[in-house]
Design a protein around this motif. Structure first.
Motif, short mmCIF file in Angstrom:
data_model
loop_
_atom_site.label_atom_id
_atom_site.label_comp_id
_atom_site.label_asym_id
_atom_site.label_seq_id
_atom_site.Cartn_x
_atom_site.Cartn_y
_atom_site.Cartn_z
N ASP A 1 -2.08 15.84 4.31
CA ASP A 1 -2.78 14.64 4.78
C ASP A 1 -2.74 14.53 6.31
O ASP A 1 -1.75 14.91 6.93
CB ASP A 1 -2.14 13.37 4.21
N THR B 1 1.53 13.60 -6.27
CA THR B 1 2.11 14.24 -7.45
C THR B 1 3.39 14.98 -7.05
O THR B 1 4.40 14.94 -7.74
CB THR B 1 1.10 15.25 -8.05
N ARG C 1 -7.55 13.62 -7.56
CA ARG C 1 -7.54 14.81 -6.72
C ARG C 1 -8.37 15.90 -7.32
O ARG C 1 -8.16 16.28 -8.47
CB ARG C 1 -6.10 15.30 -6.63
N ASP D 1 0.89 -1.17 0.00
CA ASP D 1 0.00 0.00 0.00
C ASP D 1 0.92 1.21 0.00
O ASP D 1 1.61 1.48 0.98
CB ASP D 1 -0.89 -0.05 1.25
N THR D 2 0.94 1.92 -1.12
CA THR D 2 1.97 2.95 -1.33
C THR D 2 1.38 4.34 -1.19
O THR D 2 0.51 4.74 -1.95
CB THR D 2 2.56 2.81 -2.75
O1 PRX Z 1 -4.41 12.00 0.25
C1 PRX Z 1 -3.34 11.26 -0.27
C2 PRX Z 1 -3.87 10.28 -1.31
O2 PRX Z 1 -3.74 10.92 -2.56
C3 PRX Z 1 -3.16 12.22 -2.39
C4 PRX Z 1 -2.24 12.52 -3.55
O3 PRX Z 1 -2.96 12.57 -4.74
P1 PRX Z 1 -2.22 12.69 -6.13
O4 PRX Z 1 -1.24 13.80 -6.05
O5 PRX Z 1 -3.26 12.76 -7.16
O6 PRX Z 1 -1.41 11.37 -6.26
C5 PRX Z 1 -2.09 10.15 -6.26
C6 PRX Z 1 -1.14 9.02 -6.63
C7 PRX Z 1 0.13 9.00 -5.90
C8 PRX Z 1 -2.43 12.15 -1.09
O7 PRX Z 1 -2.24 13.43 -0.54
N1 PRX Z 1 -3.13 9.01 -1.31
C9 PRX Z 1 -2.26 8.58 -2.24
N2 PRX Z 1 -1.84 7.33 -1.95
C10 PRX Z 1 -2.44 6.97 -0.80
C11 PRX Z 1 -3.27 8.04 -0.39
N3 PRX Z 1 -3.98 7.98 0.73
C12 PRX Z 1 -3.89 6.86 1.47
N4 PRX Z 1 -3.14 5.79 1.14
C13 PRX Z 1 -2.41 5.79 0.02
N5 PRX Z 1 -1.70 4.72 -0.31
#
Ligand code: PRX
Length: 679
Positions: free
Chosen positions: A520, A434, A546, A429-430
């Motif tokens: 977050d 962005t 997002r 779970d990564t």
């Molecule tokens: O809230 C977190 C959530 O996705 C946000 C970032 O979104 P974006 O920049 O569009 O990138 C998405 C792909 C990397 C973060 O601030 N998020 C991303 N991965 C997780 C997550 N929330 C929980 N668990 C995760 N594994």
């Protein structure tokens, strides 16, 4: 104008959420066989990286091919950073040329499936030729080092070729997701002042065709910097030139015609490590998306390292990251990370339920996928569709599963492990963004004991902490996530707005410009594991995408019927979160189902279908504080159907009661995560 007087959001970290996660105590150690064969088998890498993170990153950078090595590993002048300064490198050389000099020359680099069932495989040699031809094509169109190129394409091999071609000649790309509207495309092109746009006549989505060139034509009516448009013919003969792409003489060119004449030899530019590699727009807390800037050397080191370790990537793996290249996951783990590691990548253009709900499992079986990286929103949809779909296929080659984009609920995690992974595959779970460019918090599958719903701990080379609003570190409990040391793949700035970069990410804790605030909330348990709880700002995560509430509000108030609009998130079974819009109408307009529907379509037109509110609620007035701020907390309670919280600060307490009565129409609730994409 959108309402600008927004009260800060209450963190989503409610006690119920924390309580639910606290009761989750299942643990899954790495299977013995997996551990034995893994790149990383024990915790020594963590220790070494903790003792000296720069030395760790330097050793990773040494794995890449550089024209010239760096003079300094990291220059950290908070909140600005440079990595590998003085180093000279080219990304396409590392993702392609490096491999054609080895036994990987004829290895499949991309195995692609179009939604209608067309298929292509490109070897590393094929990529080598195509990337250089495309680079020469761009040069011929006048693109030079330092220019920006916009890419608005379906998920087809040409998108990777175009990205790599930009890197070869030192032009920065700005990929815009094909689901975005002409207006969104226009704003992004203008913000980055792109000279060339690469698009396609169309792309397939759930049996329909997205008319990309037509959208692009509308966008560039007001894009003065665009000199040329290159158009890929998605499926020769399928759409008919006229219907989907009317070509403007002198400005527009068919990709296949230009490529035919292009030379297959193009010397790579020797880029400085800190030269811009790409810009990728993402939503923030204002109506205007942010152009996140990534640079060349550090980004490549970050994605190459994390791909290798997190996915335990080996030469015989078949790696499938299901993300679209319009998002950062597609940049880092569909294109740059896997190709830099010489992997075989699967790329699929379309929807997971087309023509049937087993398309993903069919693809896994057909191509012998060994590593699958997808999003919780998809996993929840698969659960809902039923176990019979994966059960129809042989998934026994899968050895590792990944999750990204939003918190994964323990129930979905367990289903993924059992029904897709056959209780054999570790799950990573990564957590990342962005802005971080690469995965930051994640298990290492041969080392970490996983817990369903937790992204576990920061990877070697990354440091995180939980901090409360006053700046105090929280060892166990809930708080705000912070990244406490710079890392090579972090964003360098926001395109054209460095002050916004400083303000958004580095001013959360006074006097601590060295602490990066990702936006977050999270919880840390006794083992030091992180449980990400979601955004604490005006950003929502809808089906892993997002979306800024202000963006949607700005779109809504442009409609002539709308006087005021407030958008909040509510829980959604499949999408994680859904958008709920509260709207007051102007004199002379009447709330109605039709108007609600019209407003949804209007937002789709303005931004793209992913931003369409699920609910449109009309109200005579919005609840406001005495100073005129909209009480979003109350709107969230209403949208969730919860008991209302504290209303004592309201200017007019009657408004809420009236609002509840006057929710004239709670009209549209859609359940399919894919609904948004199909239009
Ligand atoms: O809230 C977190 C959530 O996705 C946000 C970032 O979104 P974006 O920049 O569009 O990138 C998405 C792909 C990397 C973060 O601030 N998020 C991303 N991965 C997780 C997550 N929330 C929980 N668990 C995760 N594994």
């Amino acid at each position: 104008m959108a309402p600008s007087n927004i009260v800060p959001r209450k963190p989503m970290t409610t006690m119920t959420e924390i309580d639910a996660l606290l009761t989750e105590n299942r643990k899954f150690p790495p299977p013995d066989e997996f551990r034995r064969n893994a790149h990383v088998k024990d915790t020594s890498l963590y220790k070494a990286a903790e003792e000296n993170s720069e030395a760790f990153w330097e050793s990773q950078a040494n794995e890449l091919e550089w024209f010239e090595k760096w003079k300094t590993v990291c220059e950290w002048n908070p909140p600005h950073v440079k990595w590998f300064t003085g180093g000279k490198i080219n990304v396409s050389v590392n993702c392609v040329d490096r491999h054609v000099k080895t036994a990987r020359r004829n290895k499949a680099a991309l195995i692609w499936e179009g939604e209608p069932g067309d298929r292509r495989t490109l070897t590393y040699w094929d990529l080598y030729v195509e990337v250089q031809k495309c680079a020469n094509m761009l040069k011929k169109l006048g693109v030079k080092r330092g220019d920006r190129v916009a890419i608005y394409m379906p998920l087809i091999p040409e998108v990777a070729i175009a990205m790599l071609a930009c890197t070869r000649i030192g032009a920065a790309h700005s990929v815009v997701f094909g689901g975005f509207s002409p207006e969104s495309l226009r704003d992004r092109i203008n913000d980055a002042e792109c000279r060339v746009l690469i698009t396609a006549d169309g792309g397939y989505r759930r049996g329909g065709v997205i008319p990309l060139k037509r959208n692009a034509d509308r966008a560039i009516e007001s894009c003065p910097t665009i000199e040329h448009v290159v158009v890929v013919q998605r499926r020769p003969g399928a759409f008919g030139d006229e219907a989907f792409a009317s070509m403007t003489e002198g400005r527009d060119h068919w990709w296949h015609r230009l490529m035919q004449d292009a030379s297959p030899v193009c010397q790579p530019e020797q880029m400085d490590a800190e030269d811009v590699l790409y810009i990728l727009y993402t939503s923030g807390t204002t109506g205007k998306p942010k152009g996140i800037v990534h640079t060349t050397g550090g980004y490549l080191v970050g994605v190459t390292t994390t791909t290798k370790f997190v996915f335990d990537l080996k030469d015989d793996d078949v790696f499938w990251c299901t993300a679209d290249v319009g998002w950062v996951t597609g940049h880092s783990y569909l294109v740059y990370g896997p190709l830099a590691n010489g992997a075989t990548c699967v790329m699929y253009e379309g929807a997971p339920d087309w023509p049937e709900k087993d398309r993903f499992w069919q693809i896994c079986e057909r191509h012998g996928v060994t590593i699958l990286y997808t999003a919780p929103t998809a996993i929840r949809a698969f659960m809902k569709w039923g176990d019979q779909w994966p059960a129809k296929h042989d998934l026994s080659r899968l050895r590792l599963l990944g999750s990204v984009g939003e918190p994964i609920n323990p129930e979905a995690w367990m289903w993924y492990q059992e029904k897709i992974g056959g209780n054999r595959c570790p799950i990573v779970d990564t957590w990342w963004q962005t802005e971080t460019g690469a995965i930051v918090i994640s298990p290492l599958p041969g080392v970490t004991e996983t817990k369903p719903g937790s992204a576990t701990t920061p990877l070697p080379g990354f440091s995180a902490a939980l901090i409360d609003a006053s700046g105090k570190e929280i060892k166990v409990g809930g708080g705000l996530l912070a990244l406490t040391k710079p890392w090579p793949s972090m964003l360098r700035t926001i395109w054209g707005d460095d002050q916004r970069y400083v303000d958004t990410y580095f001013t959360k804790w006074e006097g601590r410009p060295d602490l990066y605030f990702p936006g977050d909330g999270a919880k840390r348990d006794d083992d030091g594991y992180y449980w990400i709880l979601g955004r604490v700002d005006d950003v929502l995560n809808v089906a892993g995408h997002r979306i800024g509430t202000m963006e949607v509000e700005s779109a809504l108030v442009e409609h002539p019927a709308v006087a005021e609009a407030a958008v909040v998130g509510r829980t959604h079974e499949l999408k994680g979160q859904a958008l709920a819009a509260f709207v007051t109408v102007r004199e002379g307009f009447e709330p109605s189902d039709d108007l609600g529907q019209e407003l949804r379509e209007f937002v789709a037109e303005k931004i793209g279908a992913i931003a369409k509110p699920d609910d449109v609620m009309f109200a005579a007035d919005l609840p406001k504080t005495r100073s005129g701020k909209i009480m979003r907390r109350l709107l969230r309670d209403i949208a969730e159907g919860r008991a209302l919280g504290d209303t004592t600060t309201l200017a007019d307490p009657n408004v809420v009661a009236a609002l509840k009565d006057q929710l004239v129409h709670k009209v549209f609730t859609f359940t399919s995560m894919f609904e948004a994409r199909e239009e």
